[in-house]
Scaffold this active site. Sequence first.
Site, PDB file in Angstrom:
ATOM      1  N   PRO A 234     -15.215 -13.790  39.789  1.00  0.00           N
ATOM      2  CA  PRO A 234     -14.870 -14.534  38.582  1.00  0.00           C
ATOM      3  C   PRO A 234     -16.119 -15.169  37.969  1.00  0.00           C
ATOM      4  O   PRO A 234     -16.966 -15.686  38.689  1.00  0.00           O
ATOM      5  CB  PRO A 234     -13.905 -15.616  39.074  1.00  0.00           C
ATOM      6  CG  PRO A 234     -13.628 -15.336  40.495  1.00  0.00           C
ATOM      7  CD  PRO A 234     -14.542 -14.286  40.983  1.00  0.00           C
ATOM      8  N   MET A 235     -16.221 -15.085  36.649  1.00  0.00           N
ATOM      9  CA  MET A 235     -17.407 -15.564  35.967  1.00  0.00           C
ATOM     10  C   MET A 235     -17.681 -17.040  36.240  1.00  0.00           C
ATOM     11  O   MET A 235     -18.818 -17.459  36.406  1.00  0.00           O
ATOM     12  CB  MET A 235     -17.253 -15.303  34.459  1.00  0.00           C
ATOM     13  CG  MET A 235     -18.519 -15.471  33.651  1.00  0.00           C
ATOM     14  SD  MET A 235     -19.947 -14.618  34.346  1.00  0.00           S
ATOM     15  CE  MET A 235     -19.806 -13.032  33.553  1.00  0.00           C
ATOM     16  N   CYS A 236     -16.594 -17.843  36.342  1.00  0.00           N
ATOM     17  CA  CYS A 236     -16.802 -19.273  36.564  1.00  0.00           C
ATOM     18  C   CYS A 236     -17.474 -19.522  37.908  1.00  0.00           C
ATOM     19  O   CYS A 236     -18.324 -20.397  38.049  1.00  0.00           O
ATOM     20  CB  CYS A 236     -15.478 -20.032  36.465  1.00  0.00           C
ATOM     21  SG  CYS A 236     -14.212 -19.394  37.559  1.00  0.00           S
ATOM     22  N   THR A 237     -17.120 -18.704  38.904  1.00  0.00           N
ATOM     23  CA  THR A 237     -17.741 -18.841  40.223  1.00  0.00           C
ATOM     24  C   THR A 237     -19.219 -18.495  40.140  1.00  0.00           C
ATOM     25  O   THR A 237     -20.077 -19.205  40.646  1.00  0.00           O
ATOM     26  CB  THR A 237     -17.052 -17.896  41.230  1.00  0.00           C
ATOM     27  OG1 THR A 237     -15.663 -18.156  41.196  1.00  0.00           O
ATOM     28  CG2 THR A 237     -17.587 -18.086  42.627  1.00  0.00           C
ATOM     29  N   SER A 240     -20.982 -21.328  37.870  1.00  0.00           N
ATOM     30  CA  SER A 240     -21.114 -22.742  38.244  1.00  0.00           C
ATOM     31  C   SER A 240     -20.784 -23.096  39.688  1.00  0.00           C
ATOM     32  O   SER A 240     -21.188 -24.152  40.151  1.00  0.00           O
ATOM     33  CB  SER A 240     -20.259 -23.593  37.301  1.00  0.00           C
ATOM     34  OG  SER A 240     -18.970 -23.054  37.249  1.00  0.00           O
TER      35      SER A 240
END
Length: 462
Positions: A234-237, A240
Site C-alpha cells: 500500500p502506498m501509505c505504508t 509514511s
Amino acid sequence: MADSDEPEKKRSRVVEQTEKMVVDGGYGGTCEWQGRWNHVKKLLERAGPFTHPDFEPSTESLQFLLETCKILVIGAGGLGCELLKGLAFSGFCNIHVVDMDIIDVSNLNRQFLFRTKDVGRPKADVAADFINSRIPGCRVVPHFKKIQDLDEIFYKQFHIIVCGLDSVVARRWMNGMLLSLLVYKDGVLDPGSIIPLIDGGTEGFKGNARVILPGMSACIDCTLELYPPQINFPMCTIASMPRLPEHCIEYVRVLLWPKVRPFGDSVVLDGDDPEHIQWVHQRSLERAAEFNITGVTYRLTQGVVKRIIPAVASTNAVIAAACATEVFKIASSAFIPLNNYMVFNDVDGLYTYTFEAERKENCSACSQVPLDLFFSSSSKLQKVLDYLIESASLQMKSPAITTTIDGKNKTLYLQSVASIEQRTRPNLSKTLKELGLTEGQELAVADITTPQTMLFRLCFTS
Ligand SMILES: [Zn+2]
C-alpha cells in the site's frame, strides 16, 4: 576342458540379459520389455487400502494409459519438465506439450530436460525430443505456441489437461477455455464434456496442486481471491509507515527515483544495471536507517526491483509429482482424486494441508449467470473500468466493454487497438447516463483472462 566353456556361457547369458534391456530396436518396435510396467501394474492390477471403492483390478487400465489416454501438459518450464518425466514414467505415452518460451541459461539448474547446447531453442521442442529419445514408446508432441493460439478443437482431443504455469492470466484463460467446452442439455451438465484440469503452481518454497472438474468443482476464478495481486505494498505504508526492508526499497523505486532522476530525465530504472541498483540500494539503506529497519541488502534490492521470486527445484519436483499422481488417479479411476486443493510449504520444515475449495455461486467464469454491476447512473465509465480491474473476484487486465444500444453494437471502451482506444477514451469521463446506458443494460466484456466474452447486467443504485 569343460571348465573353459563356463565363461563363454556366462557371457552369452549376460548378452542375452543385456539384449532384454535394450530399449529400442530388436523388439519389433513395441519397445516393451519384461517387467517394464511392474511398478504401475502394482497399482492397477491389485486392490489396496487406498483404491477407489468401485475399483476392480484389471489389465485394461494400463492398456488405456499406454495406448489411448491423451494428456496435455501446459508449460515446459520448471514444473513442465518434472510433469513430462513423471507422466512418461507412469505409463502415459500420448502427451502433447505447449510452451511459448525459449530456453535461457538461467533455466538449466532445474529444468533438467535442457542442456547448454539447447539455449535459445524452444522449450517445448527440446523437452519433447528429450523425453521421446529417452523413454521408448513415449510420444510427446511439442507446440511452440501461446495457449491462446490453439483453438477448442485442439483442446477437445485431450482426456486430461495439466498446467504447470507461472502466470495467473494464462491459468484463467485455460480455465475459461475448458468451461467453454462444457455442454449443457436442458440445463444439466453433460459429464462427457468435462475435461479435468490439474493445476500446479509454485512460488519459492510454497506451492499448490489442485484438481478442477470444470462446471462441477471450484474453478480457478472461484478462488481468485486466493491469488494476491502482484507484490504491491500500500502506498501509505511505503510513503509514511515502512515496517519492512522491502517497503524502504519500494519507496526509493516508486517515489524517489522519479523525483530525483539520478541518471538523467529520460532514464528509467533498469533492474539489470548494477549502477542503478547500487543507487537504489544506498538510498534504501538511508531510508531504512531513518526508521530503524534492518535487512536491506543489494540482493534484496535487486529482488524487489526486478520482482524476483527465486524458483526452487525441490518445490517444483514435489508439486509436479503431486499433479502427475492426480493425472494417474483420474486416468486410471483406480484411486479417489484429491478433493481438491493441496497447499505445500517447505520454508521451515515441511507442511501440507488439503482442503475442499468451494464453488462460488456467482463466479464470473463458471456460474453461467450474468453478474450484476451496481453503479449510480451518474458514475463515470472509468469507475466501471476500474472496478473490473481492481475487484478481487474479477481482476481483469485490459477489459474491453461493448453493449447494444437501439439494436446497434457500440464499443464503449477498448484498449488493445490504439486507434479504437483513442476514439473511445473520451467515453471514460462520461457518465453511464450520458452514454445512453439504462437500468438492466447488458455489458459484454472481453479480457485476456478468458477466451469467452463475459456478460454483466447494469443495476443503477440511484
Ligand atoms: Zn468458478
